[in-house]
Design an enzyme around this catalytic site. Structure first.
Site, PDB file in Angstrom:
ATOM      1  N   SER A   1      19.734  65.005  -4.077  1.00  0.00           N
ATOM      2  CA  SER A   1      20.912  65.444  -3.318  1.00  0.00           C
ATOM      3  C   SER A   1      22.065  65.704  -4.264  1.00  0.00           C
ATOM      4  O   SER A   1      22.137  65.112  -5.357  1.00  0.00           O
ATOM      5  CB  SER A   1      21.298  64.353  -2.310  1.00  0.00           C
ATOM      6  OG  SER A   1      22.594  64.558  -1.808  1.00  0.00           O
TER       7      SER A   1
ATOM      8  N   TYR B   1      24.164  55.741  -1.874  1.00  0.00           N
ATOM      9  CA  TYR B   1      23.273  56.899  -1.734  1.00  0.00           C
ATOM     10  C   TYR B   1      23.268  57.710  -3.026  1.00  0.00           C
ATOM     11  O   TYR B   1      22.205  58.101  -3.532  1.00  0.00           O
ATOM     12  CB  TYR B   1      23.734  57.751  -0.561  1.00  0.00           C
ATOM     13  CG  TYR B   1      22.888  58.980  -0.305  1.00  0.00           C
ATOM     14  CD1 TYR B   1      21.568  58.875   0.115  1.00  0.00           C
ATOM     15  CD2 TYR B   1      23.428  60.257  -0.476  1.00  0.00           C
ATOM     16  CE1 TYR B   1      20.798  60.000   0.358  1.00  0.00           C
ATOM     17  CE2 TYR B   1      22.667  61.390  -0.236  1.00  0.00           C
ATOM     18  CZ  TYR B   1      21.357  61.260   0.177  1.00  0.00           C
ATOM     19  OH  TYR B   1      20.602  62.389   0.414  1.00  0.00           O
TER      20      TYR B   1
END
Length: 266
Positions: free
Chosen positions: A150, A171
């Site tokens: 990501s 994350y």
């Protein structure tokens, strides 16, 4: 004839979103696909999508797929999932680690249990699964390992924007670790003709997960369709392992490069 005819692929997190789209694309290209996730039947998750639906979609299009339920935070489930994929389809040529468990919480409020779960699923699981499939790939003298990352792996600017302070630090840590693992493993496996890459979307992909976290909306004109990630994943998992490996790349940029066009985000 598809570019993946005769190949066996394992795709994790394939009950919905990007994982389901990659599995369908690989099956359409000729691969026999083992799809794994926790959600087997409707009503067992707050998010839409099940392994059964992914398999049904693939089979309806004439492809081959098997559903292997697994909780990838558990080492024994990882081992069982790979063993079952081998028993039912053969040794995998391709591994796509896409599964994720995500909490958007600021560091000061993050609980140890959630922290550990995120690392178990998004860092330890891809590491362990790679260990499990490497021997079979070495026997075939070829293979492809793809880790889904990501843009959150990128460092935030300082002073930060509103998004940077929202609670995506853990994350981002997971994805940054996954990217470094990918390039390191690519270097280790280069002599074995096994490609390892990390792939991210150029923009947020509208999936049940991103919609749940309010990262995008179903009608967002700037969102990236899951099919773009699937197309890029197919390119990375069918290319020459000697020349298309060790990449930390973005879907639209990669496809533009392979088509000889300008990147989406120079």
């Amino acid at each position: 004839m598809g570019v993946l005819d005769g190949k066996v692929a394992i795709v994790t997190g394939a009950s919905r979103g990007i994982g389901a789209e990659i599995a369908a694309q690989f099956a359409a290209a000729g691969a026999a696909v083992a799809v794994t996730a926790r959600t087997v039947e409707a009503g067992t998750s707050s998010l839409d999508g099940t392994l059964g639906e992914t398999v049904a979609r693939i089979e309806a299009a004439g492809g081959t797929a098997v559903a292997i339920p697994a909780d990838l935070s558990r080492p024994e489930d990882r081992e069982r999932a790979v063993a079952e994929a081998v028993a039912r389809l053969g040794a995998p040529d391709i591994l796509v680690s896409n599964a994720a468990v995500t909490y958007f919480t600021r560091v000061a409020d993050f609980t140890p249990r959630r922290f550990q779960l995120m690392f178990d699923v998004q860092v330890e699981a891809p590491f362990h699964l790679a260990q499990l499939v490497i021997p079979g790939m070495r026997k075939k003298s070829r293979g492809w390992i793809l880790n889904i990352s990501s843009g959150a792996a990128r460092h935030p600017s300082i002073p930060p924007n509103a998004w940077a302070g929202r609670g995506g630090t853990v994350y981002g840590m997971c994805k940054a670790a996954l990217e470094r693992f990918s390039t390191g493993l690519a270097a280790e496996l280069y002599p074995d003709n096994i490609a390892v890459n990390a792939l991210s979307p150029n923009a947020v992909v509208p999936t049940p997960g991103t919609l749940f976290h309010h990262l995008t909306t179903a009608g967002d004109p700037n969102a990236e369709p899951p099919s773009v990630m699937a197309e890029a994943a197919l390119a990375l998992c069918s290319g020459d392992p000697k020349t298309l490996t060790g990449r930390i790349t973005y879907s639209q940029d990669l496809l533009a490069e392979l088509r000889g066009a300008a990147p989406a985000h120079p």
